[in-house]
Scaffold this motif. Sequence first.
Motif, PDB file in Angstrom:
ATOM      1  N   MET A  96       0.840  -1.298  -0.060  1.00  0.00           N
ATOM      2  CA  MET A  96      -0.148  -0.105  -0.014  1.00  0.00           C
ATOM      3  C   MET A  96       0.804   1.200   0.125  1.00  0.00           C
ATOM      4  N   SER A  97       0.426   2.023  -0.799  1.00  0.00           N
ATOM      5  CA  SER A  97       1.317   3.348  -0.914  1.00  0.00           C
ATOM      6  C   SER A  97       0.737   4.291  -0.244  1.00  0.00           C
ATOM      7  N   SER A 117      -0.375   7.109  -1.232  1.00  0.00           N
ATOM      8  CA  SER A 117      -1.748   7.561  -1.900  1.00  0.00           C
ATOM      9  C   SER A 117      -2.982   6.790  -1.610  1.00  0.00           C
ATOM     10  N   THR A 118      -3.073   5.550  -0.952  1.00  0.00           N
ATOM     11  CA  THR A 118      -3.958   4.972  -1.098  1.00  0.00           C
ATOM     12  C   THR A 118      -4.520   4.858   0.562  1.00  0.00           C
ATOM     13  N   LEU A 119      -4.049   5.532   1.338  1.00  0.00           N
ATOM     14  CA  LEU A 119      -4.530   5.772   2.544  1.00  0.00           C
ATOM     15  C   LEU A 119      -5.810   6.358   2.449  1.00  0.00           C
ATOM     16  N   ASP A 120      -6.651   6.182   3.554  1.00  0.00           N
ATOM     17  CA  ASP A 120      -7.776   7.058   3.385  1.00  0.00           C
ATOM     18  C   ASP A 120      -7.880   8.247   4.496  1.00  0.00           C
ATOM     19  N   ASP A 125      -7.012   6.922   8.034  1.00  0.00           N
ATOM     20  CA  ASP A 125      -5.286   6.414   8.122  1.00  0.00           C
ATOM     21  C   ASP A 125      -4.727   7.557   8.575  1.00  0.00           C
ATOM     22  N   GLN A 152       2.091  -3.105   7.385  1.00  0.00           N
ATOM     23  CA  GLN A 152       2.509  -2.698   6.029  1.00  0.00           C
ATOM     24  C   GLN A 152       3.959  -1.967   6.102  1.00  0.00           C
ATOM     25  N   GLU A 204      -0.615  15.792   1.882  1.00  0.00           N
ATOM     26  CA  GLU A 204      -1.172  14.446   2.208  1.00  0.00           C
ATOM     27  C   GLU A 204      -2.074  14.778   3.438  1.00  0.00           C
TER      28      GLU A 204
END
Length: 155
Positions: free
Chosen positions: A1-2, A4-7, A10, A49, A152
């Motif tokens: 998981m990068s 950029s895929t954290l919501d 997170d 992760q 971010e």
Amino acid sequence: MSISTLDPLDFGIVRELQEDGRRAYREVARNLSVPEATIRVRVKRLQDQGILQILAFTDPSKLGHAKLALLFVNVEPQDHERAVDTLGRWPQVSYLSTTMGTADICVQVLCSDDDSLWALQQRVRSLPGVRDVRTMQEVKVHKIRFTLPEAERDS
């Protein structure tokens, strides 16, 4: 998981724990308006992760005669991964990164005295493929904190 895929949840958890890594999950949950179990599951996933580590930092200047230094290492391209792997296993190494610019690898080390720092520098110089090592002793650390970049944080 990068990253950029954290919501947003997170990111909220990471921000909460960056402020205080010992903050209770119950408090994090309350601050983010979610169940405590959700925080436990999310933190475990982030840790599994490799996205989140909760660490204790020590102020080297409070340790007496300890010597904190940065070593800037230039290494042959074919030996880069081997050097990183080797350095990463040394107990004196507190920080290790691949860099772009005037050095290939940045290594922060903590040694007990000048003699052990000198010996460690010579040990690095003897690694296969190492072309050059420049050492800079750190006198005092004024700030150490890794926070999410602003872009971010607001997503």
